[in-house]
Design a protein around this motif. Structure first.
Motif, PDB file in Angstrom:
ATOM      1  N   HIS A  70      -5.535   7.402  -2.383  1.00 18.09           N
ATOM      2  CA  HIS A  70      -6.061   6.163  -2.944  1.00 18.09           C
ATOM      3  C   HIS A  70      -4.964   5.100  -3.001  1.00 18.09           C
ATOM      4  CE1 HIS A  70      -8.620   3.476  -5.250  1.00 18.09           C
ATOM      5  NE2 HIS A  70      -7.614   3.286  -6.098  1.00 18.09           N
ATOM      6  N   ALA A  71      -4.943   4.257  -1.984  1.00 15.11           N
ATOM      7  CA  ALA A  71      -4.009   3.133  -1.987  1.00 15.11           C
ATOM      8  C   ALA A  71      -4.735   1.887  -2.495  1.00 15.11           C
ATOM      9  CB  ALA A  71      -3.482   2.887  -0.577  1.00 15.11           C
ATOM     10  N   HIS A  84       0.198   0.557 -10.622  1.00 19.48           N
ATOM     11  CA  HIS A  84       0.760   1.520  -9.678  1.00 19.48           C
ATOM     12  C   HIS A  84      -0.199   2.681  -9.469  1.00 19.48           C
ATOM     13  CE1 HIS A  84       3.277   5.161  -8.703  1.00 19.48           C
ATOM     14  NE2 HIS A  84       3.588   4.340  -7.724  1.00 19.48           N
ATOM     15  N   SER A  85      -0.395   3.056  -8.209  1.00 16.13           N
ATOM     16  CA  SER A  85      -1.175   4.242  -7.874  1.00 16.13           C
ATOM     17  C   SER A  85      -0.305   5.181  -7.066  1.00 16.13           C
ATOM     18  CB  SER A  85      -2.416   3.859  -7.053  1.00 16.13           C
ATOM     19  OG  SER A  85      -3.083   5.033  -6.602  1.00 16.13           O
ATOM     20  N   SER A  86      -0.154   6.410  -7.557  1.00 17.39           N
ATOM     21  CA  SER A  86       0.642   7.414  -6.830  1.00 17.39           C
ATOM     22  C   SER A  86      -0.247   8.398  -6.078  1.00 17.39           C
ATOM     23  CB  SER A  86       1.532   8.176  -7.827  1.00 17.39           C
ATOM     24  OG  SER A  86       0.733   8.820  -8.803  1.00 17.39           O
ATOM     25  N   LYS A 114       4.722   4.261  -4.803  1.00 24.79           N
ATOM     26  CA  LYS A 114       3.819   4.289  -3.658  1.00 24.79           C
ATOM     27  C   LYS A 114       3.057   2.971  -3.556  1.00 24.79           C
ATOM     28  CE  LYS A 114       0.464   7.178  -1.253  1.00 24.79           C
ATOM     29  NZ  LYS A 114       1.173   7.025   0.021  1.00 24.79           N
ATOM     30  N   SER A 115       1.844   2.903  -4.100  1.00 25.48           N
ATOM     31  CA  SER A 115       0.995   1.715  -3.946  1.00 25.48           C
ATOM     32  C   SER A 115       1.082   0.864  -5.209  1.00 25.48           C
ATOM     33  CB  SER A 115      -0.447   2.147  -3.693  1.00 25.48           C
ATOM     34  OG  SER A 115      -1.262   1.032  -3.465  1.00 25.48           O
ATOM     35  N   THR A 128       0.814  -1.216   0.000  1.00 29.35           N
ATOM     36  CA  THR A 128       0.000   0.000   0.000  1.00 29.35           C
ATOM     37  C   THR A 128       0.846   1.264   0.000  1.00 29.35           C
ATOM     38  OG1 THR A 128      -0.142  -0.117   2.401  1.00 29.35           O
ATOM     39  CG2 THR A 128      -1.944  -1.103   1.140  1.00 29.35           C
ATOM     40  N   ASP A 129       2.101   1.159   0.480  1.00 28.71           N
ATOM     41  CA  ASP A 129       3.038   2.287   0.415  1.00 28.71           C
ATOM     42  C   ASP A 129       4.438   1.696   0.455  1.00 28.71           C
ATOM     43  OD1 ASP A 129       4.591   4.561   0.634  1.00 28.71           O
ATOM     44  OD2 ASP A 129       3.132   5.593   1.922  1.00 28.71           O
TER      45      ASP A 129
END
Length: 492
Positions: free
Chosen positions: A273-274, A267-269, A247-248, A227-228
């Motif tokens: 929002h994780a 990938h989510s930066s 990040k996530s 998640t991070d």
């Protein structure tokens, strides 16, 4: 045990076993299968056994007998073939004893109940579009099940594998709210290459992919969620995570037999929002579907290569018995493919056409065998039918072999079919075959002819000898250069 099952019409559902006596079809009461249809002749067709094979034969009917939408005089039947007689569809089924069709009149008895369903039954609401059924028990709207169903539809219906993979990746990337989504291909050497990429508008040019995370999943073959990553003790000291500000991330393996053949990476930066466990479960389920799609595609490619090897061996044998035809089959196939592409045929249709064009003269193996007298022109067509009939998987290319010497005005041979009765595949092979014959040895004394002159001549015969739409496509292919890509015309 072989059966004929009535698929449409008043007798829908009835089955008729094919025994040693011919099974007759027609309008008269004396026929085994009576079809009261003005489009059906009194004695229209018969289905009969020949050893272990079952065949259908048209009995000089007025409107003809069709097998899988192709008009036939006599045809070997395979399980699942559909016969159209008048407006009635009959299905040929050949099932082992364990799968026999129940005897006529034998039906399953359904027990009546009070219509109640216990409350512990759960109905999953997969797709809301067009849903009109009454809710049973507890209704649950499941995002993942809906998306998995949509992915399955994309993988089943897309025109190509690459299109299916790109569509799948885009759907999942948007669904889980990731900035970026990648499908990586992992080569046996360990090299990782992107096969499909999805990036949101705000993702920028910097592709945030961590080699540390990719290598971990590639070596462990286990799905991964962080998640991070910068705060994750497993990866916090990784240089790629620190430099790229990872990040996530979700990364799941796509298996190829016993090895990791690919990776789905998201990938989510976004700070707010994780990616979570539900997203990981979706990605893992999609990876399984992608894995099966890739395995099926690989198996299909192996079969295709084996089939092409067999076809090339047959073509080589044809050229041995008929040296004047050396290269003819391949050229006709190339011309047919170019014409089909110009006409907008699908990839599957073009591939079937290619195989049919390669084999259109396969009957010459018999008709031109050493020591045989000069054959009747139609003999190699009939011989080609006999060679290919009954070969599993060749039923879809047989019309191109059977009808490659017909003409639109009915002046061809051996069946004197007019254009509307000639299968579309054959119409293209007819034009490609005539074009190559004319270019290679259609001039005075069997000399080569200028392709431009041949195209002009054939354009003048369109609508008479040749299908007008196919000749128009030939003209366009000649104009844009797709008839002779690179090598030029034969003899040039």
């Amino acid at each position: 045990m072989a059966y004929i099952r009535v698929k449409t019409g008043p007798n829908k559902g009835r089955t008729y076993e094919i025994t040693d006596a011919p099974l007759t079809v027609g309008r008269e009461e004396t026929q085994t299968i009576q079809i009261l249809d003005q489009g059906v002749s009194r004695a229209h067709a018969e289905v009969f056994r020949l050893g272990e094979m079952c065949l259908v034969r048209d009995l000089n009917s007025t409107n003809g007998t069709y097998v899988n939408d192709v008009k036939v005089l006599e045809e070997t039947l395979k399980s699942g073939d559909e016969l159209l007689i008048g407006t009635t569809v009959l299905v040929f089924e050949d099932k082992p004893p364990s799968q026999r069709i129940p005897p006529e009149g034998h039906a399953v008895e359904f027990v009546k109940d009070d219509g109640r369903i216990e409350t512990h039954v759960v109905e999953l609401k997969v797709d809301e579009r067009g849903a009109t059924n009454k809710v049973v028990g507890q209704e649950i709207t499941s995002r993942n099940i809906t998306l998995i169903s949509q992915v399955g539809r994309i993988l089943r219906t897309s025109r190509s594998l690459d299109e299916a993979l790109a569509g799948t990746l885009e759907l999942v990337t948007q669904a889980i709210g990731a900035n970026q989504g990648y499908l990586f291909q992992v080569e046996p050497s360990g090299r990782v290459q992107p096969r499909a990429v999805v990036e949101s508008d705000d993702a920028g040019v910097d592709r945030k992919v961590s080699r540390t995370l990719v290598n971990r999943v590639r070596t462990t073959a286990m799905p991964l969620l962080t998640t991070d990553a910068a705060l994750d003790g497993r990866f916090a000291l990784s240089e790629s995570i620190i430099l790229k500000k990872i990040k996530s991330v979700i990364c799941v393996p796509v298996m190829e037999e016993e090895r990791v053949g690919g990776l789905l990476y998201f990938h989510s930066s976004k700070v707010d929002h994780a990616l979570g466990v539900e997203d990981l479960e979706l990605a893992a389920a999609v990876a399984l579907q992608v894995s099966m799609a890739l395995s099926l595609a690989a198996a299909g490619e192996r079969v295709r290569k084996g089939l092409m090897g067999t076809i090339r061996a047959l073509v080589t044998a044809m050229e041995i018995v008929d040296p004047n035809g050396r290269g003819h089959a391949q050229r006709v196939a190339d011309y047919a493919v170019a014409i089909a592409a110009q006409m907008g045929l699908t990839a599957d249709e073009i591939e079937r056409l290619r195989l049919a064009a390669m084999l259109h003269d396969v009957g010459k193996l018999v008709a031109f065998a050493p020591g045989r007298p000069q054959p009747d022109p139609a003999e190699h067509v009939h011989a080609g039918e006999r060679i290919l009939t009954g070969i599993e998987g060749f039923e879809q290319i047989l019309p191109g072999v059977r009808c490659h010497h017909e003409r639109a005005d009915g002046s061809g041979y051996p069946y004197k079919l007019r254009n509307d009765d000639t299968p579309p595949m054959a119409r293209i092979i007819i034009v490609a075959n005539a074009f190559d014959d004319a270019v290679v040895h259609g001039g005075p004394g069997g000399a080569a002819q200028d392709p431009t002159a041949v195209v002009k001549d054939m354009a003048g015969r369109a609508g008479g000898e040749f299908d007008d739409a196919v000749v128009k496509a030939l003209v366009l292919c000649h104009r844009n250069g797709s008839l002779f890509p690179g090598a030029g015309a034969p003899g040039a």
